[in-house]
Design a protein around this motif. Structure first.
Motif, PDB file in Angstrom:
ATOM      1  N   THR A 152       0.852  -1.188   0.000  1.00 47.22           N
ATOM      2  CA  THR A 152       0.000   0.000   0.000  1.00 47.22           C
ATOM      3  C   THR A 152       0.888   1.238   0.000  1.00 47.22           C
ATOM      4  O   THR A 152       1.817   1.347   0.811  1.00 47.22           O
ATOM      5  CB  THR A 152      -0.913   0.028   1.234  1.00 47.22           C
ATOM      6  OG1 THR A 152      -1.709  -1.169   1.258  1.00 47.22           O
ATOM      7  CG2 THR A 152      -1.828   1.245   1.213  1.00 47.22           C
ATOM      8  N   LEU A 153       0.606   2.109  -0.915  1.00 47.81           N
ATOM      9  CA  LEU A 153       1.369   3.354  -1.019  1.00 47.81           C
ATOM     10  C   LEU A 153       0.517   4.498  -0.500  1.00 47.81           C
ATOM     11  O   LEU A 153      -0.574   4.763  -1.021  1.00 47.81           O
ATOM     12  CB  LEU A 153       1.784   3.619  -2.472  1.00 47.81           C
ATOM     13  CG  LEU A 153       2.667   2.549  -3.140  1.00 47.81           C
ATOM     14  CD1 LEU A 153       2.926   2.916  -4.593  1.00 47.81           C
ATOM     15  CD2 LEU A 153       3.969   2.384  -2.388  1.00 47.81           C
ATOM     16  N   LYS A 154       0.998   5.171   0.503  1.00 48.74           N
ATOM     17  CA  LYS A 154       0.279   6.303   1.077  1.00 48.74           C
ATOM     18  C   LYS A 154       0.961   7.593   0.638  1.00 48.74           C
ATOM     19  O   LYS A 154       2.140   7.806   0.919  1.00 48.74           O
ATOM     20  CB  LYS A 154       0.262   6.222   2.604  1.00 48.74           C
ATOM     21  CG  LYS A 154      -0.531   7.351   3.255  1.00 48.74           C
ATOM     22  CD  LYS A 154      -0.555   7.218   4.776  1.00 48.74           C
ATOM     23  CE  LYS A 154      -1.376   8.340   5.402  1.00 48.74           C
ATOM     24  NZ  LYS A 154      -1.394   8.241   6.885  1.00 48.74           N
ATOM     25  N   ALA A 155       0.215   8.432  -0.083  1.00 52.58           N
ATOM     26  CA  ALA A 155       0.769   9.668  -0.630  1.00 52.58           C
ATOM     27  C   ALA A 155       0.327  10.862   0.203  1.00 52.58           C
ATOM     28  O   ALA A 155      -0.851  10.985   0.572  1.00 52.58           O
ATOM     29  CB  ALA A 155       0.317   9.861  -2.069  1.00 52.58           C
ATOM     30  N   GLU A 156       1.278  11.706   0.510  1.00 48.44           N
ATOM     31  CA  GLU A 156       1.009  12.982   1.177  1.00 48.44           C
ATOM     32  C   GLU A 156       1.472  14.089   0.233  1.00 48.44           C
ATOM     33  O   GLU A 156       2.672  14.254   0.010  1.00 48.44           O
ATOM     34  CB  GLU A 156       1.765  13.072   2.497  1.00 48.44           C
ATOM     35  CG  GLU A 156       1.298  12.098   3.557  1.00 48.44           C
ATOM     36  CD  GLU A 156      -0.077  12.447   4.097  1.00 48.44           C
ATOM     37  OE1 GLU A 156      -0.521  13.600   3.866  1.00 48.44           O
ATOM     38  OE2 GLU A 156      -0.707  11.594   4.747  1.00 48.44           O
ATOM     39  N   PRO A 157       0.517  14.816  -0.382  1.00 51.77           N
ATOM     40  CA  PRO A 157       0.919  15.798  -1.395  1.00 51.77           C
ATOM     41  C   PRO A 157       1.712  16.973  -0.839  1.00 51.77           C
ATOM     42  O   PRO A 157       2.545  17.558  -1.532  1.00 51.77           O
ATOM     43  CB  PRO A 157      -0.418  16.266  -1.986  1.00 51.77           C
ATOM     44  CG  PRO A 157      -1.411  16.019  -0.895  1.00 51.77           C
ATOM     45  CD  PRO A 157      -0.932  14.788  -0.193  1.00 51.77           C
ATOM     46  N   GLY A 158       1.459  17.340   0.379  1.00 51.95           N
ATOM     47  CA  GLY A 158       2.123  18.523   0.910  1.00 51.95           C
ATOM     48  C   GLY A 158       1.537  19.793   0.309  1.00 51.95           C
ATOM     49  O   GLY A 158       0.548  19.754  -0.431  1.00 51.95           O
ATOM     50  N   PRO A 159       2.116  20.940   0.578  1.00 50.97           N
ATOM     51  CA  PRO A 159       1.565  22.196   0.060  1.00 50.97           C
ATOM     52  C   PRO A 159       1.781  22.315  -1.452  1.00 50.97           C
ATOM     53  O   PRO A 159       2.819  21.885  -1.970  1.00 50.97           O
ATOM     54  CB  PRO A 159       2.369  23.270   0.803  1.00 50.97           C
ATOM     55  CG  PRO A 159       3.654  22.603   1.153  1.00 50.97           C
ATOM     56  CD  PRO A 159       3.317  21.173   1.422  1.00 50.97           C
ATOM     57  N   ARG A 160       0.799  22.886  -2.124  1.00 48.42           N
ATOM     58  CA  ARG A 160       0.932  23.083  -3.564  1.00 48.42           C
ATOM     59  C   ARG A 160       1.739  24.347  -3.831  1.00 48.42           C
ATOM     60  O   ARG A 160       1.498  25.406  -3.239  1.00 48.42           O
ATOM     61  CB  ARG A 160      -0.428  23.194  -4.231  1.00 48.42           C
ATOM     62  CG  ARG A 160      -0.318  23.311  -5.755  1.00 48.42           C
ATOM     63  CD  ARG A 160      -1.647  23.185  -6.447  1.00 48.42           C
ATOM     64  NE  ARG A 160      -1.467  23.156  -7.890  1.00 48.42           N
ATOM     65  CZ  ARG A 160      -2.463  23.011  -8.774  1.00 48.42           C
ATOM     66  NH1 ARG A 160      -3.709  22.877  -8.329  1.00 48.42           N
ATOM     67  NH2 ARG A 160      -2.217  22.991 -10.069  1.00 48.42           N
ATOM     68  N   ALA A 161       2.699  24.244  -4.735  1.00 46.79           N
ATOM     69  CA  ALA A 161       3.568  25.379  -5.039  1.00 46.79           C
ATOM     70  C   ALA A 161       2.833  26.395  -5.914  1.00 46.79           C
ATOM     71  O   ALA A 161       1.986  26.039  -6.742  1.00 46.79           O
ATOM     72  CB  ALA A 161       4.827  24.908  -5.740  1.00 46.79           C
ATOM     73  N   THR A 162       3.163  27.637  -5.719  1.00 44.42           N
ATOM     74  CA  THR A 162       2.670  28.713  -6.574  1.00 44.42           C
ATOM     75  C   THR A 162       3.847  29.330  -7.315  1.00 44.42           C
ATOM     76  O   THR A 162       5.014  29.118  -6.975  1.00 44.42           O
ATOM     77  CB  THR A 162       1.939  29.792  -5.754  1.00 44.42           C
ATOM     78  OG1 THR A 162       2.846  30.319  -4.761  1.00 44.42           O
ATOM     79  CG2 THR A 162       0.711  29.227  -5.074  1.00 44.42           C
ATOM     80  N   VAL A 163       3.516  30.097  -8.322  1.00 43.83           N
ATOM     81  CA  VAL A 163       4.548  30.744  -9.139  1.00 43.83           C
ATOM     82  C   VAL A 163       5.060  31.979  -8.414  1.00 43.83           C
ATOM     83  O   VAL A 163       4.283  32.796  -7.916  1.00 43.83           O
ATOM     84  CB  VAL A 163       3.984  31.123 -10.520  1.00 43.83           C
ATOM     85  CG1 VAL A 163       5.031  31.867 -11.351  1.00 43.83           C
ATOM     86  CG2 VAL A 163       3.501  29.877 -11.256  1.00 43.83           C
TER      87      VAL A 163
END
Length: 223
Positions: free
Chosen positions: A22-33
């Motif tokens: 099982t792979l558990k993904a944590e995206p974290g904060p989304r980057a902005t430009v």
């Protein structure tokens, strides 16, 4: 998502000797430009015009697809003017402290290429279809000759069976430019003298004439 993490967990089955992962993904904060900077090509376009073509603003959510589309639009502005091999690479450093991606875009316009005809007017759109230097993004004698042959075929399709087409290349290395001239002597245009229909046993001659685009007295066009 530059800070995404993926953590695997394993479950072993003793009876089947299989393991489930099982792979558990944590995206974290989304980057902005963050900051956007375009360098190069200022002699052709103001930086603001290239930034407008990029269609990305500081504060936008970062998207690699949007960036690729924007870079393609920047290249397109130069290619539409006749520049070949325009390069626009992107340096995109990410700051974990601010979750931003700065975009540094160095632009190399490439070689300016002017293709024109003399003696017979061929539209710029048709020239781009007939002369392969634009599609290939480079200039060499073989491509110039292929363009000459393409123009010759085009003229014959327009009814100029005695047309003569010659080519010449004028290079200006200091300006990183090249001019390709095609000199055309079209000769006499041929017209349709008579249309004969034979062997028609199912449809009448008039029915066939209504669907045949060739008309007597018109310019002959082999296409």
């Amino acid at each position: 998502y530059f800070e995404a993490t993926i953590a695997p967990t394993y479950a072993f089955e003793d009876t089947t000797r299989l393991v489930s992962v099982t792979l558990k993904a944590e995206p974290g904060p989304r980057a902005t430009v963050g900051n956007i900077k375009i360098q190069g090509g200022e002699q052709t376009f103001p930086s603001k015009e290239l930034l407008d073509a990029l269609k990305i603003d500081p504060g936008d959510n970062f998207s690699s697809n949007a960036l690729e589309m924007g870079i393609a639009k920047v290249r397109e502005k130069f290619s539409d003017l006749g520049f070949l091999n325009t390069r626009a690479n992107v340096d995109q450093p990410y700051s974990a402290a601010t979750h931003t991606v700065d975009l540094n875009v160095p632009v190399e316009p490439g070689q300016f290429t002017l293709v024109q005809t003399r003696g017979y007017n061929v539209s710029a759109k048709t020239l781009r279809e007939l002369v392969p230097v634009f599609e290939e993004g480079s200039v060499d004698p073989d491509l110039v000759e292929e363009g000459r042959a393409g123009i010759d075929r085009y003229l014959r399709q327009q009814g100029y069976f005695e047309a003569e087409v010659t080519s010449e290349m004028i290079e200006a290395p200091l300006d990183n430019a090249i001019q390709i001239n095609y000199t055309i002597v079209p000769g006499v245009v041929h017209k349709v003298d008579r249309v004969r229909i034979a062997g028609n046993s199912v449809f009448t001659t008039e029915e066939i004439r209504r669907v045949v685009r060739v008309r007597e007295g018109r310019l002959f066009n082999s296409s």
